[in-house]
Design an enzyme around this catalytic site. Structure first.
Site, PDB file in Angstrom:
ATOM      1  N   TYR A   1      -2.231   1.045   8.050  1.00  0.00           N
ATOM      2  CA  TYR A   1      -2.140  -0.317   7.514  1.00  0.00           C
ATOM      3  C   TYR A   1      -0.695  -0.785   7.691  1.00  0.00           C
ATOM      4  O   TYR A   1      -0.042  -1.223   6.747  1.00  0.00           O
ATOM      5  CB  TYR A   1      -2.536  -0.366   6.035  1.00  0.00           C
ATOM      6  CG  TYR A   1      -3.863   0.280   5.700  1.00  0.00           C
ATOM      7  CD1 TYR A   1      -5.041  -0.466   5.743  1.00  0.00           C
ATOM      8  CD2 TYR A   1      -3.947   1.622   5.341  1.00  0.00           C
ATOM      9  CE1 TYR A   1      -6.261   0.110   5.427  1.00  0.00           C
ATOM     10  CE2 TYR A   1      -5.156   2.212   5.030  1.00  0.00           C
ATOM     11  CZ  TYR A   1      -6.310   1.459   5.073  1.00  0.00           C
ATOM     12  OH  TYR A   1      -7.514   2.033   4.752  1.00  0.00           O
TER      13      TYR A   1
ATOM     14  N   CYS B   1       9.858 -24.333  -8.103  1.00  0.00           N
ATOM     15  CA  CYS B   1       9.214 -23.144  -8.661  1.00  0.00           C
ATOM     16  C   CYS B   1      10.287 -22.073  -8.852  1.00  0.00           C
ATOM     17  O   CYS B   1      11.132 -21.870  -7.984  1.00  0.00           O
ATOM     18  CB  CYS B   1       8.124 -22.665  -7.697  1.00  0.00           C
ATOM     19  SG  CYS B   1       7.495 -21.018  -8.090  1.00  0.00           S
TER      20      CYS B   1
ATOM     21  N   CYS C   1       2.387 -16.780 -13.332  1.00  0.00           N
ATOM     22  CA  CYS C   1       3.348 -15.911 -14.011  1.00  0.00           C
ATOM     23  C   CYS C   1       2.841 -15.556 -15.407  1.00  0.00           C
ATOM     24  O   CYS C   1       2.652 -16.427 -16.243  1.00  0.00           O
ATOM     25  CB  CYS C   1       4.706 -16.598 -14.111  1.00  0.00           C
ATOM     26  SG  CYS C   1       5.497 -16.791 -12.506  1.00  0.00           S
TER      27      CYS C   1
ATOM     28  N   GLU D   1      -3.104  -0.690  12.672  1.00  0.00           N
ATOM     29  CA  GLU D   1      -3.213  -1.971  11.981  1.00  0.00           C
ATOM     30  C   GLU D   1      -4.339  -2.767  12.634  1.00  0.00           C
ATOM     31  O   GLU D   1      -4.509  -2.727  13.851  1.00  0.00           O
ATOM     32  CB  GLU D   1      -1.855  -2.689  12.105  1.00  0.00           C
ATOM     33  CG  GLU D   1      -1.847  -4.179  11.905  1.00  0.00           C
ATOM     34  CD  GLU D   1      -2.181  -4.620  10.491  1.00  0.00           C
ATOM     35  OE1 GLU D   1      -1.693  -4.006   9.528  1.00  0.00           O
ATOM     36  OE2 GLU D   1      -2.954  -5.584  10.337  1.00  0.00           O
TER      37      GLU D   1
ATOM     38  N   CYS E   1       8.670 -22.284 -17.629  1.00  0.00           N
ATOM     39  CA  CYS E   1       8.221 -23.071 -16.489  1.00  0.00           C
ATOM     40  C   CYS E   1       7.280 -24.207 -16.921  1.00  0.00           C
ATOM     41  O   CYS E   1       6.322 -23.984 -17.657  1.00  0.00           O
ATOM     42  CB  CYS E   1       7.493 -22.129 -15.539  1.00  0.00           C
ATOM     43  SG  CYS E   1       6.639 -22.969 -14.231  1.00  0.00           S
TER      44      CYS E   1
ATOM     45  N   CYS F   1      -0.524  -2.031  -3.757  1.00  0.00           N
ATOM     46  CA  CYS F   1      -0.223  -3.254  -4.506  1.00  0.00           C
ATOM     47  C   CYS F   1      -1.249  -3.446  -5.619  1.00  0.00           C
ATOM     48  O   CYS F   1      -1.283  -4.487  -6.265  1.00  0.00           O
ATOM     49  CB  CYS F   1      -0.169  -4.460  -3.574  1.00  0.00           C
ATOM     50  SG  CYS F   1      -1.650  -4.677  -2.602  1.00  0.00           S
TER      51      CYS F   1
ATOM     52  N   CYS G   1      -0.740 -23.373 -13.665  1.00  0.00           N
ATOM     53  CA  CYS G   1      -0.629 -22.495 -12.490  1.00  0.00           C
ATOM     54  C   CYS G   1      -1.223 -21.120 -12.775  1.00  0.00           C
ATOM     55  O   CYS G   1      -2.041 -20.616 -12.014  1.00  0.00           O
ATOM     56  CB  CYS G   1       0.836 -22.386 -12.091  1.00  0.00           C
ATOM     57  SG  CYS G   1       1.216 -21.041 -10.963  1.00  0.00           S
TER      58      CYS G   1
HETATM   59  N1  SAH Z   1       2.801  -1.653   5.603  1.00  0.00           N
HETATM   60  C1  SAH Z   1       2.960  -3.060   5.919  1.00  0.00           C
HETATM   61  C2  SAH Z   1       1.727  -3.910   5.647  1.00  0.00           C
HETATM   62  C3  SAH Z   1       0.970  -3.673   4.381  1.00  0.00           C
HETATM   63  S1  SAH Z   1      -0.231  -4.906   3.963  1.00  0.00           S
HETATM   64  C4  SAH Z   1       4.169  -3.619   5.219  1.00  0.00           C
HETATM   65  O1  SAH Z   1       4.686  -3.039   4.284  1.00  0.00           O
HETATM   66  O2  SAH Z   1       4.628  -4.688   5.620  1.00  0.00           O
HETATM   67  C5  SAH Z   1      -1.722  -4.242   4.489  1.00  0.00           C
HETATM   68  C6  SAH Z   1      -1.972  -4.371   5.972  1.00  0.00           C
HETATM   69  O3  SAH Z   1      -3.225  -3.739   6.233  1.00  0.00           O
HETATM   70  C7  SAH Z   1      -2.108  -5.790   6.497  1.00  0.00           C
HETATM   71  O4  SAH Z   1      -1.235  -5.970   7.594  1.00  0.00           O
HETATM   72  C8  SAH Z   1      -3.586  -5.903   6.964  1.00  0.00           C
HETATM   73  O5  SAH Z   1      -3.738  -6.706   8.112  1.00  0.00           O
HETATM   74  C9  SAH Z   1      -3.902  -4.464   7.255  1.00  0.00           C
HETATM   75  N2  SAH Z   1      -5.320  -4.061   7.141  1.00  0.00           N
HETATM   76  C10 SAH Z   1      -6.245  -4.491   6.255  1.00  0.00           C
HETATM   77  N3  SAH Z   1      -7.396  -3.812   6.397  1.00  0.00           N
HETATM   78  C11 SAH Z   1      -7.206  -2.925   7.408  1.00  0.00           C
HETATM   79  C12 SAH Z   1      -8.023  -1.937   8.032  1.00  0.00           C
HETATM   80  N4  SAH Z   1      -9.274  -1.728   7.627  1.00  0.00           N
HETATM   81  N5  SAH Z   1      -7.495  -1.211   9.028  1.00  0.00           N
HETATM   82  C13 SAH Z   1      -6.219  -1.402   9.450  1.00  0.00           C
HETATM   83  N6  SAH Z   1      -5.398  -2.330   8.895  1.00  0.00           N
HETATM   84  C14 SAH Z   1      -5.869  -3.081   7.889  1.00  0.00           C
END
Ligand code: SAH
Length: 417
Positions: A247, A94, A20, A268, A11, A343, A17
């Protein structure tokens, strides 16, 4: 082959950047390297499987942000910020971003002059266009373009949108977002839909999902599908379980799991994502799911206090990992499986350590390559209770779920939907 072409000519933006890290390796070597990194952290806890890789690991990012500004000669450019700086590196193409985004960004650059649209200059605070965000549905082909402006006053916006749509009839929605702040956040709070529905849709694991500009949605849907399938497989659902999707974002994991569970509670904190989640459940005809807009730790703590029975807990926190409050409540509720989607292997390791002290043990970890060529690795980890507590021990007052069965409908009726 595409793959060989990229490996032969690395790249051109690589150095500036910094996004990567593994462009110098073959894809196979990169997967080995990622597995090694996860193993280093997790092998004292449990078995680490080989990384679930991507068949064609290019152009996978379906969320692209391009910064607009002036170069040193005062010429408008768009691209990425140089690592650890606010200097824009102009980017034509990209290798990991969706191909359609490059073409749309190029058109926007050519439309600046005829529409007298000035790009924002960070130093003087003058000019209008700051960023362009492009989100696309990997499996539906729907495309969203968000024009992020420094002020709401965008005189030629209708004509500008028409010109953009004429060049790219594949765009399904265009929005203006106003961000007058000086911090590094991309999106402000105010939106105006200039064309289309204001959101796009994508399909994952046979379900349809709505994606608003600011809602979290995995940037690599091809791999997200594999990740969710693995997570649901590890949950070992039989159709009867009470499941929490913590989450939950736009409800993806919970909605995919709902068909194989008794009922699902999604939690969430982002209101926009919760709205999408409610609409997604409806759109997919999923009736046994309810969403709560709450802090996940606070929500789980009230479930524990109510004696709510939870059989399977999915948790997918952001990079920073979960909170002590959440982990403590999880251990108290004592679901028979915790499926932790992470992640960040570092915070996964930290949280698994806390859960181990609280009576769980990690059974297996499956790394998934959601972000080929970058240094990031996603992983899904299954945890189970170490042993059933004796009837006379523990604060739960006996029984695996603290006598929760009698009260299992406690949390019903409090949800957003
Ligand atoms: N499971 C989903 C999102 C995962 S990302 C998927 O796979 O698409 C993490 C998520 O946690 C985000 O949407 C963020 O807004 C939420 N988040 C972050 N801190 C949080 C908290 N303290 N309580 C509830 N949700 C939260």
């Amino acid at each position: 082959m595409e793959k060989e072409r990229h490996q032969a000519g690395p790249c051109p933006y690589d150095k500036q950047c910094g996004g990567c890290r593994y462009l110098h390796l073959s894809y196979e070597k990169q997967l080995e390297e990622k597995r090694r990194a996860v193993r280093e952290l997790m092998q004292s806890h449990c078995r680490v499987h080989p990384v679930i890789g991507m068949e064609d690991p290019w152009h996978y990012r379906h969320k692209v942000v391009s910064a607009f500004g002036l170069d040193q000669k005062g010429v408008p450019v768009s691209g990425i910020y140089e690592e650890n700086s606010h200097r824009i590196v102009p980017v034509e193409a990209c290798a990991i971003e969706a191909r359609e985004a490059d073409a749309i960004l190029k058109t926007i650059r050519t439309l600046l002059r005829p529409f007298k649209l000035r790009v924002y200059d960070e130093d003087s605070g003058r000019g209008l266009l700051r960023y362009v965000l492009i989100r696309s549905g990997c499996f539906t082909g729907q495309i969203m373009v968000v024009l992020v402006t420094a002020s709401p006053v965008f005189p030629s916006k209708r004509n500008f949108t028409d010109a953009l749509l004429k060049a790219h009839p594949e765009i399904t929605t265009v929005l203006q977002n106003v961000n007058g702040r000086t911090d590094s956040l991309i999106l402000g709070d105010r939106y105006q839909t200039l064309y289309g529905k204001g959101y796009i849709e994508d399909t994952l694991c046979g379900r349809r999902f709505r994606i608003s500009p600011a809602s979290f949605y995995q940037v690599n849907p091809v791999q997200a599908q594999k990740l969710y399938e693995k997570a649901v497989e590890l949950a070992g659902l039989t159709g009867k379980e009470t499941v929490v999707d913590a989450y939950c974002g736009t409800g993806t994991i919970g909605i995919v799991a709902a068909g194989r569970a008794g009922r699902v509670l999604g939690v969430e904190s982002n209101p926009e994502a919760v709205r999408d989640a409610v609409a997604n459940a409806k759109e997919n005809g999923v009736r046994n799911i309810r969403f709560y807009r709450d802090d996940a730790g606070h929500f789980l703590k009230s479930c524990a206090a109510d004696g709510q029975r939870v059989d399977v807990l999915f948790m997918d926190p952001p990079r920073a990992g979960s909170s002590p409050e959440f982990l403590e409540a999880a251990a108290q509720i004592r679901p028979s499986r915790i499926v932790y989607v992470s992640c960040s292997p570092e915070t996964l390791e930290r949280d698994v350590g806390i859960l181990e002290k609280a009576g769980y043990w990690a059974r297996e970890v499956w790394p998934v390559d959601m972000f080929p060529w970058t240094g990031s690795t996603e992983a899904v980890c299954l945890l189970e209770p170490k042993a059933r507590p004796r009837k006379d021990s523990g604060k739960n007052g006996g029984g695996r779920n603290g006598g929760a069965e009698a009260k299992r409908d406690h949390a019903k009726g409090k949800g957003v939907h």
